[in-house]
Scaffold this motif. Structure first.
Motif, PDB file in Angstrom:
ATOM      1  N   LEU A  49      35.759  45.360  45.985  1.00 51.16           N
ATOM      2  CA  LEU A  49      36.132  46.780  45.983  1.00 51.16           C
ATOM      3  C   LEU A  49      34.936  47.661  45.646  1.00 51.16           C
ATOM      4  O   LEU A  49      34.755  48.729  46.239  1.00 51.16           O
ATOM      5  CB  LEU A  49      37.261  47.040  44.979  1.00 51.16           C
ATOM      6  CG  LEU A  49      38.651  46.590  45.402  1.00 51.16           C
ATOM      7  CD1 LEU A  49      39.634  46.762  44.248  1.00 51.16           C
ATOM      8  CD2 LEU A  49      39.116  47.360  46.617  1.00 51.16           C
ATOM      9  N   ARG A  50      34.132  47.242  44.704  1.00 53.25           N
ATOM     10  CA  ARG A  50      32.937  48.019  44.333  1.00 53.25           C
ATOM     11  C   ARG A  50      32.006  48.187  45.531  1.00 53.25           C
ATOM     12  O   ARG A  50      31.332  49.202  45.669  1.00 53.25           O
ATOM     13  CB  ARG A  50      32.188  47.332  43.199  1.00 53.25           C
ATOM     14  CG  ARG A  50      32.801  47.532  41.838  1.00 53.25           C
ATOM     15  CD  ARG A  50      31.961  46.887  40.729  1.00 53.25           C
ATOM     16  NE  ARG A  50      32.667  46.914  39.467  1.00 53.25           N
ATOM     17  CZ  ARG A  50      33.344  45.892  38.962  1.00 53.25           C
ATOM     18  NH1 ARG A  50      33.396  44.751  39.601  1.00 53.25           N
ATOM     19  NH2 ARG A  50      33.969  46.017  37.812  1.00 53.25           N
ATOM     20  N   LYS A  51      31.952  47.185  46.402  1.00 55.12           N
ATOM     21  CA  LYS A  51      31.068  47.248  47.573  1.00 55.12           C
ATOM     22  C   LYS A  51      31.642  48.129  48.680  1.00 55.12           C
ATOM     23  O   LYS A  51      30.893  48.630  49.505  1.00 55.12           O
ATOM     24  CB  LYS A  51      30.842  45.842  48.123  1.00 55.12           C
ATOM     25  CG  LYS A  51      30.016  44.976  47.211  1.00 55.12           C
ATOM     26  CD  LYS A  51      29.896  43.564  47.752  1.00 55.12           C
ATOM     27  CE  LYS A  51      29.155  42.664  46.771  1.00 55.12           C
ATOM     28  NZ  LYS A  51      29.140  41.261  47.234  1.00 55.12           N
ATOM     29  N   ALA A 103      30.681  49.924  37.421  1.00 51.86           N
ATOM     30  CA  ALA A 103      31.909  50.592  36.993  1.00 51.86           C
ATOM     31  C   ALA A 103      32.874  49.595  36.364  1.00 51.86           C
ATOM     32  O   ALA A 103      32.942  48.431  36.764  1.00 51.86           O
ATOM     33  CB  ALA A 103      32.575  51.251  38.194  1.00 51.86           C
ATOM     34  N   SER A 104      33.623  50.084  35.400  1.00 49.27           N
ATOM     35  CA  SER A 104      34.648  49.242  34.768  1.00 49.27           C
ATOM     36  C   SER A 104      35.800  49.040  35.754  1.00 49.27           C
ATOM     37  O   SER A 104      35.910  49.732  36.760  1.00 49.27           O
ATOM     38  CB  SER A 104      35.168  49.917  33.504  1.00 49.27           C
ATOM     39  OG  SER A 104      35.925  51.063  33.838  1.00 49.27           O
ATOM     40  N   ARG A 105      36.672  48.110  35.435  1.00 50.13           N
ATOM     41  CA  ARG A 105      37.821  47.855  36.301  1.00 50.13           C
ATOM     42  C   ARG A 105      38.707  49.082  36.402  1.00 50.13           C
ATOM     43  O   ARG A 105      39.241  49.395  37.469  1.00 50.13           O
ATOM     44  CB  ARG A 105      38.619  46.652  35.799  1.00 50.13           C
ATOM     45  CG  ARG A 105      37.882  45.354  36.020  1.00 50.13           C
ATOM     46  CD  ARG A 105      38.682  44.170  35.540  1.00 50.13           C
ATOM     47  NE  ARG A 105      37.957  42.953  35.843  1.00 50.13           N
ATOM     48  CZ  ARG A 105      38.387  41.749  35.541  1.00 50.13           C
ATOM     49  NH1 ARG A 105      39.536  41.598  34.912  1.00 50.13           N
ATOM     50  NH2 ARG A 105      37.672  40.694  35.853  1.00 50.13           N
ATOM     51  N   GLN A 158      37.693  52.205  36.184  1.00 47.22           N
ATOM     52  CA  GLN A 158      37.012  53.145  37.068  1.00 47.22           C
ATOM     53  C   GLN A 158      37.141  52.722  38.528  1.00 47.22           C
ATOM     54  O   GLN A 158      37.303  53.565  39.407  1.00 47.22           O
ATOM     55  CB  GLN A 158      35.533  53.247  36.684  1.00 47.22           C
ATOM     56  CG  GLN A 158      35.298  53.960  35.375  1.00 47.22           C
ATOM     57  CD  GLN A 158      33.855  53.818  34.908  1.00 47.22           C
ATOM     58  OE1 GLN A 158      33.251  52.755  35.061  1.00 47.22           O
ATOM     59  NE2 GLN A 158      33.326  54.897  34.334  1.00 47.22           N
ATOM     60  N   VAL A 159      37.071  51.411  38.774  1.00 41.09           N
ATOM     61  CA  VAL A 159      37.207  50.908  40.144  1.00 41.09           C
ATOM     62  C   VAL A 159      38.582  51.275  40.691  1.00 41.09           C
ATOM     63  O   VAL A 159      38.708  51.794  41.808  1.00 41.09           O
ATOM     64  CB  VAL A 159      36.977  49.381  40.204  1.00 41.09           C
ATOM     65  CG1 VAL A 159      37.370  48.831  41.562  1.00 41.09           C
ATOM     66  CG2 VAL A 159      35.534  49.039  39.892  1.00 41.09           C
ATOM     67  N   LEU A 160      39.631  51.024  39.919  1.00 43.46           N
ATOM     68  CA  LEU A 160      40.982  51.342  40.372  1.00 43.46           C
ATOM     69  C   LEU A 160      41.172  52.844  40.565  1.00 43.46           C
ATOM     70  O   LEU A 160      41.799  53.292  41.527  1.00 43.46           O
ATOM     71  CB  LEU A 160      42.016  50.793  39.391  1.00 43.46           C
ATOM     72  CG  LEU A 160      42.105  49.268  39.317  1.00 43.46           C
ATOM     73  CD1 LEU A 160      43.069  48.846  38.216  1.00 43.46           C
ATOM     74  CD2 LEU A 160      42.513  48.673  40.652  1.00 43.46           C
ATOM     75  N   LYS A 161      40.615  53.622  39.662  1.00 45.39           N
ATOM     76  CA  LYS A 161      40.713  55.086  39.752  1.00 45.39           C
ATOM     77  C   LYS A 161      40.001  55.594  41.016  1.00 45.39           C
ATOM     78  O   LYS A 161      40.549  56.423  41.756  1.00 45.39           O
ATOM     79  CB  LYS A 161      40.082  55.702  38.497  1.00 45.39           C
ATOM     80  CG  LYS A 161      40.321  57.166  38.325  1.00 45.39           C
ATOM     81  CD  LYS A 161      39.776  57.619  36.984  1.00 45.39           C
ATOM     82  CE  LYS A 161      39.861  59.103  36.822  1.00 45.39           C
ATOM     83  NZ  LYS A 161      39.305  59.555  35.557  1.00 45.39           N
ATOM     84  N   GLU A 162      38.797  55.087  41.275  1.00 45.95           N
ATOM     85  CA  GLU A 162      38.045  55.484  42.471  1.00 45.95           C
ATOM     86  C   GLU A 162      38.723  55.002  43.754  1.00 45.95           C
ATOM     87  O   GLU A 162      38.688  55.688  44.772  1.00 45.95           O
ATOM     88  CB  GLU A 162      36.607  54.971  42.408  1.00 45.95           C
ATOM     89  CG  GLU A 162      35.741  55.673  41.383  1.00 45.95           C
ATOM     90  CD  GLU A 162      35.549  57.152  41.673  1.00 45.95           C
ATOM     91  OE1 GLU A 162      35.320  57.521  42.839  1.00 45.95           O
ATOM     92  OE2 GLU A 162      35.640  57.948  40.718  1.00 45.95           O
ATOM     93  N   CYS A 163      39.337  53.836  43.701  1.00 51.03           N
ATOM     94  CA  CYS A 163      40.071  53.329  44.871  1.00 51.03           C
ATOM     95  C   CYS A 163      41.239  54.246  45.215  1.00 51.03           C
ATOM     96  O   CYS A 163      41.458  54.573  46.384  1.00 51.03           O
ATOM     97  CB  CYS A 163      40.588  51.910  44.625  1.00 51.03           C
ATOM     98  SG  CYS A 163      39.329  50.651  44.747  1.00 51.03           S
TER      99      CYS A 163
END
Length: 174
Positions: A54-56, A68-70, A72-77
């Protein structure tokens, strides 16, 4: 999970994950604990790999140098999905507007051809020339969208019937 929770399961066959089935003989508590640890390690590795993937994919995370923290990853997704949905809806709306405009151009050209063939100058003067902006399209945007279709067509003034591009050129001249 306590040892009593494991006692109800079939101790001779255990599944490692969905991709492969591993047959092991789990007889004592130490083996059970090791097996459970192995399963948990694989689960965590898959979860970690999924977050890395997901980060990629998410542009705001991919372009960042900070990991990014998990959360932050979910929030950005979630943010990325909302933006993508909005853009997809706008694209669909533009496609519908473009289709309506092209139908109008086809109808306009048919009437123009008919009135030209009949020599009816009065009706030709009454034809209403609409622009792409009347259909919610930016003229430059329309030209970019319609260039793909008209590149293969000849755009000389002697073409008959006039192409969509020629009709637009008539509109631009007015």
């Amino acid at each position: 999970m306590s040892d009593s929770d494991w006692s109800d399961t079939n101790d001779s066959l255990c599944s490692v994950d969905d991709d492969s089935v591993e047959v092991i003989d789990v007889e004592n508590d130490t083996d059970k604990r090791q097996y459970h640890n192995q399963l948990e390690r694989k689960r965590r590795d898959k979860l970690k790999d999924s977050f890395d993937a997901l980060r990629k994919v998410i542009p705001s995370l991919r372009d960042s140098n900070v990991r990014a923290s998990r959360y932050q990853v979910l929030k950005e997704c979630a943010k990325f999905i909302k933006e993508t949905d909005t853009l997809r809806k706008l694209d669909k709306e533009k496609e519908e507007n473009l289709k309506r405009f092209e139908e109008y151009i086809d109808e306009f050209n048919a009437l123009f051809d008919k009135y030209t063939a009949d020599g009816d100058d009065e009706k030709m003067k009454q034809l209403v020339c609409k622009t792409p902006s009347d259909f919610g399209l930016d003229s430059d945007e329309f030209n970019a969208l319609s260039d793909d279709e008209t590149d293969s067509e000849s755009n000389s003034e002697t073409d008959y019937p006039p192409s969509k591009r020629q009709c637009l050129n008539v509109l631009d001249e007015e």
